[in-house]
Design an enzyme around this catalytic site. Structure first.
Site, PDB file in Angstrom:
ATOM      1  CG  ASP A  44      -1.945   1.286   1.104  1.00  0.00           C
ATOM      2  OD1 ASP A  44      -1.980   2.264   1.295  1.00  0.00           O
ATOM      3  OD2 ASP A  44      -3.553   0.973   1.187  1.00  0.00           O
ATOM      4  CB  CYS A 101      -5.568  -4.202   4.877  1.00  0.00           C
ATOM      5  SG  CYS A 101      -4.563  -4.665   3.321  1.00  0.00           S
TER       6      CYS A 101
HETATM    7 ZN   LIG Z   1      -2.795  -3.459   2.774  1.00  0.00          ZN
END
Ligand SMILES: [Zn+2]
Length: 214
Positions: A44, A101
């Site tokens: 990310d 997430c």
């Molecule tokens: Zn993530």
């Protein structure tokens, strides 16, 4: 968003700033890296490993993939880990997930995202393992908790590997930590995972060294 060529301009500026601050900075880095930490985090873009723990280049060995997974069939992750433990001799391995997430959220859904569904499949198994606890929660709280549980399970996966157990058997100082980063306020929370010896791994995963089958 900057144009692609602006990235290269920014790089020149960054290199100049570093040298202005510390003329020996790059000369030192070219000699050797000696990080004490291996970071296994999510890909990310909002969770830049070095930045959120205030680490300079050379201080953190980093592996990132979607949802900070440790798969026993992933040569990439296993190679990074082996090099970090056996060659760099890092003292700490940090598995750091993050709230919100997308990988965990995707695993909790029934939607298809393509090839990545295979990568995230084992998060569904983490869900099944803790289903009793998770089903008590509302939708967002469930994603949050599964983000935490996924970190814990990936940390345990690390401890199950021969590489980590061999290091412990050889008396090497090596601790595994499980952390979670909150994108909403930039704070990292320690999930209390503290694996530092073979006794912290379920017995069935203990390795006794190589035996040649007859
Ligand atoms: Zn993530």
């Amino acid at each position: 968003m900057p144009e692609i060529k602006e990235l290269l301009q920014r790089n020149r500026q960054w290199a100049k700033d570093q040298t202005d601050r510390d003329p020996e900075f790059f000369a030192r880095l070219t000699k050797q890296q000696k990080p004490e930490y291996l970071w296994i985090g999510c890909s990310d873009s909002r969770v830049p490993a070095n930045e959120i723990v205030g680490m300079a280049p050379g201080e953190l060995f980093v592996h990132r993939n979607i949802a900070n997974m440790v798969h026993h069939t992933d040569f990439n992750c296993l190679s990074v880990m082996q090099f970090a433990v056996e060659v760099l001799r890092v003292k700490h391995i940090i598995v750091c997930g993050h709230y919100g997430c997308g990988g965990v959220r995707a695993a909790l859904s029934h939607d298809e995202f393509g090839f990545v569904d295979n990568w995230l499949r084992t998060i569904k198994e983490v869900y099944i393992k803790y289903q009793g606890e998770l089903d008590e929660l509302g939708e967002e709280a469930q994603v949050r908790r599964l983000c935490e549980l996924n970190v814990i399970e990936q940390a345990v996966n690390l401890a199950k590997t021969k590489c980590v157990q061999r290091a412990w058997d050889n008396g090497q100082e090596l601790k595994i930590h499980g952390w979670i980063y909150d994108i909403a306020d930039g704070i990292i929370h320690d999930l209390g995972v503290d694996m530092h010896c073979r006794d912290t791994v379920p017995g069935i995963f203990h390795m006794k060294g190589k035996r040649i089958p007859r």
